[in-house]
Write a protein that holds these residues in place. Structure first.
Motif, mmCIF file in Angstrom:
data_model
loop_
_atom_site.group_PDB
_atom_site.id
_atom_site.type_symbol
_atom_site.label_atom_id
_atom_site.label_comp_id
_atom_site.label_asym_id
_atom_site.label_seq_id
_atom_site.Cartn_x
_atom_site.Cartn_y
_atom_site.Cartn_z
ATOM 1 N N VAL A 84 0.875 -1.184 0.000
ATOM 2 C CA VAL A 84 0.000 0.000 0.000
ATOM 3 C C VAL A 84 0.909 1.230 0.000
ATOM 4 N N PRO A 85 1.225 1.743 -1.198
ATOM 5 C CA PRO A 85 2.126 2.897 -1.251
ATOM 6 C C PRO A 85 1.556 4.071 -0.458
ATOM 7 N N PHE A 86 2.433 4.834 0.202
ATOM 8 C CA PHE A 86 1.949 5.972 0.996
ATOM 9 C C PHE A 86 2.330 7.281 0.303
ATOM 10 N N PRO A 87 1.584 8.346 0.601
ATOM 11 C CA PRO A 87 1.857 9.642 -0.034
ATOM 12 C C PRO A 87 3.216 10.218 0.386
ATOM 13 N N VAL A 88 3.861 10.878 -0.562
ATOM 14 C CA VAL A 88 5.138 11.568 -0.302
ATOM 15 C C VAL A 88 5.017 12.983 -0.875
ATOM 16 N N SER A 89 5.180 13.997 -0.036
ATOM 17 C CA SER A 89 5.086 15.383 -0.535
ATOM 18 C C SER A 89 6.328 16.173 -0.182
ATOM 19 N N PRO A 90 7.010 16.725 -1.196
ATOM 20 C CA PRO A 90 8.083 17.655 -0.868
ATOM 21 C C PRO A 90 7.488 18.934 -0.305
ATOM 22 N N ASP A 146 4.679 8.513 -12.061
ATOM 23 C CA ASP A 146 4.205 8.323 -10.679
ATOM 24 C C ASP A 146 3.009 7.377 -10.719
ATOM 25 N N PRO A 147 3.239 6.131 -11.135
ATOM 26 C CA PRO A 147 2.112 5.220 -11.378
ATOM 27 C C PRO A 147 1.287 4.930 -10.125
ATOM 28 N N HIS A 148 1.877 5.123 -8.934
ATOM 29 C CA HIS A 148 1.121 4.849 -7.710
ATOM 30 C C HIS A 148 0.443 6.108 -7.177
ATOM 31 N N ALA A 149 0.587 7.210 -7.906
ATOM 32 C CA ALA A 149 -0.049 8.487 -7.514
ATOM 33 C C ALA A 149 0.282 8.862 -6.073
#
Ligand SMILES: Cc1cc2nc3c(=O)[nH]c(=O)nc-3n(C[C@H](O)[C@H](O)[C@H](O)COP(=O)(O)OP(=O)(O)OC[C@H]3O[C@@H](n4cnc5c(N)ncnc54)[C@H](O)[C@@H]3O)c2cc1C
Length: 511
Positions: free
Chosen positions: A69-75, A486-489
């Protein structure tokens, strides 16, 4: 719409990565990445990464992208966006500013500077000025990061001549949403290069930008011209932005509008206007039926050699313009003082306790053919009541200076010129915030109803349909590039553009 982390927070595997010592989960760290300059949206991440190198960022993204379950990453640059764009609810915020702490990441060459995505524009200016050089295009405020403004466009008074900041970049390093570290340019991996410029952080994290330089001007004649008539104001602005560098004209052109009682109830003096100036302007405002005063703000650069001819050149330019006779205000400052001017205003607003308040800002690109309708319907209509409205920016730019291959969008009408109008208002109470947000909605509804095909700058939409309409003809290409890079958005989900791809049943079951 944001998928939360699996119960229990980040997977323990993350802390077994080489970057574990750079990940913070304490309340102080997550709280500092939970809001932004807008102070309207709030959402805590599970953790904050303090990267020392771009490879640390790549390791984090690869870990997320390969998780069931990919998690969000924000710069997060300075967190100076206003609608939660740099937040990562339930994911990891990358504190870009720690990238530059251990290593000097601004390297100046003869005609370009390599600057880390985390660098502040003011530091890029300081470093390049030591070599007598400077970037050509600026934002009004320099406490913004290179990666943050290049993910939007980076607009200011030099854009009419040089385009936005994204039009002045030769090369980028990007860590994509799959954790790949890519160097891209017009010639190499150009799809990623153009996607990332104005890309709202959707395709990856910009860790370095190669930015074009010019010989730095030394001094600036900073000018403001007052108008009571919007037709004369816009006609003169358009004349000024049509001039080539070789002609007698300005090097920087912007504009502001003061409405209602803003002049009389605002500060008694500003870093530019004395108290006597403000009194004169307030007198002018009360003579006009609408109470609206428009200012062209312009600048003429010069150095020791050209200094003797500045007065003459300014006279020639002013002779072509139709501002209210006698309402010319000038000031001579260094180039650095000019570019860093908003810092002085920031200090004053902080002192007055009105900097860290909600900012329901709305920025629009309005087609030139409808700017007078916008003025009548919005500035003198929706905002034309009794309330002082604070800062409104309004100035034109040349469409030809924008590269349509980039993700950033301009009005679809395809006219040579469009205006940026910034309703940069602050709310001092909850009621005021509600009122200003309502007014913003009315402005957007008015444009829709009147068929004014404007585009939001620093856009914010709550539905994907809004984003589709925003990107218009670019949407399908943008969706394809998103699927590729970014295929996992997972990247910059605070922008709320792409829904999460559906997770295969088998993967869901294992989490
Ligand atoms: C006082 C003030 C004045 C301003 N003046 C101007 C102006 O004159 N002209 C103008 O164009 N804008 C202006 N802005 C807006 C500003 O350009 C944007 O808000 C910009 O995003 C702020 O940069 P930041 O470093 O704080 O980015 P953040 O708010 O931290 O991030 C903005 C978005 O970009 C993403 N992002 C951040 N860093 C990167 C990176 N390295 N790579 C990829 N994505 C990234 C984030 O995830 C987020 O989605 C102003 C803002 C303020 C508060």
């Amino acid at each position: 719409q944001l998928r939360p982390m699996p119960a229990g927070g980040l997977s323990g595997d993350l802390f077994a990565l080489g970057i574990a010592s750079k990940i913070r989960t304490d309340c102080n760290s997550t709280a500092s990445a939970s809001s932004d300059f807008g102070r309207i949206m709030e959402a805590a991440p599970e953790a904050v990464l303090h990267p020392a190198t771009p490879a640390d960022i790549a390791a984090l993204i690869r870990f997320s992208a390969s998780s069931p379950v990919p998690f969000p990453v924000s710069p997060r640059g300075q967190g100076h966006s206003v609608r939660g764009q740099s937040l990562a609810p339930g994911g990891v915020v990358v504190n870009m500013r720690t990238l530059g702490r251990a290593h000097h990441r601004i390297n100046v060459s003869a005609d370009y500077v390599d600057a880390g995505g985390e660098q502040l524009w003011v530091d890029v200016l300081r470093a390049t000025l030591k070599h007598g050089l400077a970037p050509r295009a600026w934002t009004d405020y320099l406490q913004l990061t290179v990666g943050g403004t290049l993910s939007n466009a980076g607009i200011g008074g030099q854009a009419f001549r040089h385009g936005p900041q994204i039009a002045n970049v030769h090369e980028l390093d990007v860590v994509t949403g799959t954790g790949e570290m890519v160097t891209c340019s017009r010639d190499k991996r150009k799809d990623l290069f153009f996607a990332a410029l104005g890309g709202l952080g959707q395709f990856g994290i910009i860790t370095r930008a190669r930015i074009a330089l010019e010989l730095a001007p030394k001094q600036v004649r900073w000018v403001r011209l007052a108008y009571s008539d919007v037709v004369a104001f816009t006609r003169d602005q358009e004349l000024l932005i049509s001039k080539q560098a070789s002609e007698a004209g300005f090097d920087y052109v912007e504009g502001q509008v003061q409405l209602n009682r803003t002049l009389t109830e605002g500060p008694k003096s500003t870093p530019f206007f004395s108290e006597a100036d403000i009194n004169r302007l307030a007198g002018l405002a009360s003579e006009t039926g609408s109470g609206a005063i428009y200012f062209i703000e312009a600048a003429m650069y010069y150095d020791e050699t050209t200094a003797p001819s500045v007065n003459q050149k300014l006279k020639m330019v002013l002779a072509q313009l139709s501002f209210v006779p006698g309402f010319v205000f000038t000031k001579d400052v260094t180039y650095f003082q000019f570019l860093d001017r908003v810092r002085v205003e920031e200090a004053e607003l902080r002192w007055a306790g009105v900097w860290d308040v909600p900012h329901p800002w709305l920025n629009l690109f309005v087609p030139r053919s409808r700017i007078l309708d916008f003025d009548a319907g919005v500035l003198k209509g929706i905002l034309g009541g009794d309330n002082p409205v604070g800062l409104i920016l309004m100035y034109p730019m040349n469409t030809a200076k924008w590269n349509s291959q980039m993700t950033a969008v301009t009005p679809p009408t395809g006219e040579d010129v469009f205006y940026t109008v910034g309703l940069l208002r602050s709310a001092l109470s909850a009621d005021e915030l509600e009122r200003l947000q309502r007014e913003n909605q009315s402005v957007l509804a008015f444009c829709d109803k009147e068929g004014i095909e404007c585009k939001q700058y620093l856009p914010y939409y709550t539905s994907q349909d809004g984003w589709r309409r925003h990107f218009g003809a670019k949407w399908s290409n943008i969706a394809q590039l998103k699927a590729k890079y970014d295929p996992h958005a997972i990247m910059s989900r605070g922008q709320r553009i792409f829904p999460l791809p559906s997770v295969p049943a088998a993967s869901t079951a294992t989490t």
